[in-house]
Scaffold this motif. Sequence first.
Motif, PDB file in Angstrom:
ATOM      1  N   ALA A 115       4.790  -3.267 -11.428  1.00 42.59           N
ATOM      2  CA  ALA A 115       5.334  -3.764 -12.690  1.00 42.59           C
ATOM      3  C   ALA A 115       4.863  -2.858 -13.819  1.00 42.59           C
ATOM      4  O   ALA A 115       3.715  -2.407 -13.818  1.00 42.59           O
ATOM      5  N   ILE A 116       5.732  -2.602 -14.763  1.00 45.72           N
ATOM      6  CA  ILE A 116       5.435  -1.679 -15.857  1.00 45.72           C
ATOM      7  C   ILE A 116       5.756  -2.378 -17.171  1.00 45.72           C
ATOM      8  O   ILE A 116       6.761  -3.074 -17.279  1.00 45.72           O
ATOM      9  N   GLY A 117       4.891  -2.187 -18.167  1.00 40.62           N
ATOM     10  CA  GLY A 117       5.197  -2.716 -19.482  1.00 40.62           C
ATOM     11  C   GLY A 117       4.002  -3.345 -20.161  1.00 40.62           C
ATOM     12  O   GLY A 117       2.879  -3.382 -19.637  1.00 40.62           O
ATOM     13  N   ASP A 118       4.251  -3.851 -21.346  1.00 47.60           N
ATOM     14  CA  ASP A 118       3.208  -4.421 -22.183  1.00 47.60           C
ATOM     15  C   ASP A 118       2.550  -5.621 -21.519  1.00 47.60           C
ATOM     16  O   ASP A 118       1.347  -5.849 -21.673  1.00 47.60           O
ATOM     17  N   ALA A 175       0.148 -19.193  -3.260  1.00 50.43           N
ATOM     18  CA  ALA A 175       0.672 -19.767  -4.496  1.00 50.43           C
ATOM     19  C   ALA A 175       2.112 -19.337  -4.772  1.00 50.43           C
ATOM     20  O   ALA A 175       2.771 -19.914  -5.637  1.00 50.43           O
ATOM     21  N   GLY A 176       2.615 -18.337  -4.054  1.00 50.31           N
ATOM     22  CA  GLY A 176       3.989 -17.891  -4.248  1.00 50.31           C
ATOM     23  C   GLY A 176       4.136 -16.544  -4.910  1.00 50.31           C
ATOM     24  O   GLY A 176       5.252 -16.133  -5.250  1.00 50.31           O
ATOM     25  N   GLY A 177       3.021 -15.814  -5.078  1.00 47.26           N
ATOM     26  CA  GLY A 177       3.079 -14.514  -5.714  1.00 47.26           C
ATOM     27  C   GLY A 177       3.080 -13.378  -4.712  1.00 47.26           C
ATOM     28  O   GLY A 177       3.058 -13.589  -3.498  1.00 47.26           O
ATOM     29  N   ALA A 178       3.080 -12.164  -5.227  1.00 49.46           N
ATOM     30  CA  ALA A 178       3.085 -10.963  -4.399  1.00 49.46           C
ATOM     31  C   ALA A 178       1.883 -10.105  -4.739  1.00 49.46           C
ATOM     32  O   ALA A 178       1.821  -9.518  -5.837  1.00 49.46           O
ATOM     33  N   PRO A 179       0.880 -10.013  -3.839  1.00 50.24           N
ATOM     34  CA  PRO A 179      -0.210  -9.060  -4.047  1.00 50.24           C
ATOM     35  C   PRO A 179       0.375  -7.666  -4.173  1.00 50.24           C
ATOM     36  O   PRO A 179       1.172  -7.252  -3.333  1.00 50.24           O
ATOM     37  N   ASN A 180      -0.015  -6.936  -5.213  1.00 52.57           N
ATOM     38  CA  ASN A 180       0.712  -5.716  -5.515  1.00 52.57           C
ATOM     39  C   ASN A 180      -0.106  -4.452  -5.363  1.00 52.57           C
ATOM     40  O   ASN A 180       0.273  -3.545  -4.639  1.00 52.57           O
ATOM     41  N   GLN A 181      -1.239  -4.355  -6.052  1.00 48.94           N
ATOM     42  CA  GLN A 181      -2.039  -3.130  -6.011  1.00 48.94           C
ATOM     43  C   GLN A 181      -3.513  -3.465  -5.871  1.00 48.94           C
ATOM     44  O   GLN A 181      -3.991  -4.445  -6.446  1.00 48.94           O
ATOM     45  N   LEU A 183       0.837  -1.192   0.000  1.00 46.87           N
ATOM     46  CA  LEU A 183       0.000   0.000   0.000  1.00 46.87           C
ATOM     47  C   LEU A 183       0.868   1.235   0.000  1.00 46.87           C
ATOM     48  O   LEU A 183       2.009   1.239   0.452  1.00 46.87           O
ATOM     49  N   GLU A 184       0.328   2.304  -0.468  1.00 43.65           N
ATOM     50  CA  GLU A 184       1.034   3.575  -0.432  1.00 43.65           C
ATOM     51  C   GLU A 184       1.121   4.031   1.006  1.00 43.65           C
ATOM     52  O   GLU A 184       0.116   4.138   1.710  1.00 43.65           O
ATOM     53  N   GLY A 222     -10.734  -4.493  -7.406  1.00 46.72           N
ATOM     54  CA  GLY A 222      -9.900  -5.506  -8.036  1.00 46.72           C
ATOM     55  C   GLY A 222      -8.503  -5.524  -7.446  1.00 46.72           C
ATOM     56  O   GLY A 222      -8.133  -4.702  -6.600  1.00 46.72           O
ATOM     57  N   LEU A 223      -7.727  -6.505  -7.909  1.00 47.92           N
ATOM     58  CA  LEU A 223      -6.385  -6.704  -7.374  1.00 47.92           C
ATOM     59  C   LEU A 223      -5.434  -7.069  -8.509  1.00 47.92           C
ATOM     60  O   LEU A 223      -5.787  -7.823  -9.424  1.00 47.92           O
ATOM     61  N   MET A 224      -4.228  -6.531  -8.450  1.00 52.93           N
ATOM     62  CA  MET A 224      -3.153  -6.918  -9.354  1.00 52.93           C
ATOM     63  C   MET A 224      -2.104  -7.655  -8.548  1.00 52.93           C
ATOM     64  O   MET A 224      -1.736  -7.242  -7.444  1.00 52.93           O
TER      65      MET A 224
END
Length: 568
Positions: free
Chosen positions: A503-506, A422-428, A3-4, A433-435
């Motif tokens: 994460a940034i990009g296509d 599962a091994g990921g990182a909740p990001n935003q 979180l910010e 919703g959630l990324m």
Amino acid sequence: MLLETKRIPEAAPTFASTLMDPMTVRRVRVACGLVLFSYVTLHLAMHGLGLVSFDAMQQATSLHDAVWHSLPGTVLLYGAFTIHFSLALWALYDRRSFRIGAGELLRLVLGFSIVPLLARHFSNVRYAWSAFDVQRHYDAVLPAMFASDPWYGWQQVIALLVVWTHGCLGIHIWLCQRPGYRRVAPILLVLAVLWPTLSLLGVYQGTREALARHADSHDYDGYGSAESGTASRTRELTERIEWAYLLLVGGVFAARGVRTWRERRGGVVSIAYPGGRLVRVPVGYPVLEASRRARIPHASICGGRGRCTTCRIRVLRGFEALPPPHDAERTALARLHAGPHVRLACQLRPHTDIAVLPLLPPDITANDPRRNRDAATSERFVAIVFVDIRRSTALFEKRLPYDVVFLLNHFFEAIAGAVAQAGGAPNQFLGDGLMAIFGIRASPREACAQALAAARIVHERLAEMNQSLAEELASPIAVGMGVHAGPAILGEIGYGDRFLLTAIGDTVHVAARLQELTKEYACELVVSQAVGDTAGVDLSDYAAHAISVRGRQEPVTIRVVPGLADLG
């Protein structure tokens, strides 16, 4: 989740805080260690002169006495020893776990073996000179050690090797982080082996010559009848030193026991790791020691002294309540241009629940180029997951704000928990919703496999939540999920003192588009063919489509999965 947050303003350092800062303690320990190592180096050089002649060996004691028996030399030597030993006792108390590397454990054992090995030698030589003005040089000491009492002699040989090895390990740990050390390390290694070898050969040759000179008299007591009155006093002092040593070390372990008892009464905090691992430790417990306690592999070349920065972590949750870093940690992270959410696990002592992500693999070595890579920015192959609540407007429009927040918190807890498991990182968090990001540390194949596994876990967690909140919901909460994989830039984005990892990009753009397509295809999951191919998972049972994504010239092949439960 990340979180910010806003960093806590750092208080101006005080004299007490500077004195207790790990950087200050480290510098004092190194300075005292160098004084002691200089003494040992000169001592061994004096032994090595026995290869020249016994007389050269004997004459060298004059230089030794002029330096170390003088008032400044005595104050410097024994002051350095007192401080160095006191800091060693404090480090023993402060250490939370003995699950450490073999090198660090060897250095610890050697260091605490020195006092009992040298207690008798100190009493028979230095104390006898200071208290009774008895001069005991090689002509007296060598016959006593290797003829009258051979065990005494072998004990001192062991002490010589122990002290030298302990000192060399300390210097290696001190220098290995410095530029240019790799170039001179082979030379230093040769000296580290050659110096005690020549010293022992000198002792052997000098002892042979000393015993030959005493062959006629057979007076091998080494001290002479005039000194017999000192024997009982030196033995008494040796026993007192040994008892004092045992009491000090025993007192440290007793203090550790009291601390453990108090910590259990003071509460615990939870530290969440990737993969769903949750470790509960006392408040103020270092994160690195928590990893060791739970047997979670965690990089740490320097053994947790804040030197190597290989234990660094990114704090994903709870950053706002963390204590600010000390000068040592701040200086180390500044060399990496690390973002504000990056901390050293060996220095971070949380007082509230946090979630962390180790940034370097546990098997990293001192020469690995990844050690000095910018901790805040990198380009990696990742799998991106977007999850969004379906029909959220109808779900929330007639509810009070408190009820909306209540439901969203339960939803995010379920989804973010599934991602972490599962091994990921909740990001935003993006509205309702959630990324999430997979592959920050995992390989591309693992990242994609984890992302698909997360879809199945999301279904399970969502079913549990819908069941527990059945009375609160007019209909079960449904989601749409998009998964895509490819290269992306990972970095901490923000302004001022407000940053968040993203994460940034296509790849991110495409994953968000796939989540939107779940509405068009009336399904719960749309996953790109690239994810299945990279993970080695056969998705041929699901309908395939080639879609165009704005900004991309080539179409993206996707697979439409009707329900999360359908994903095999």
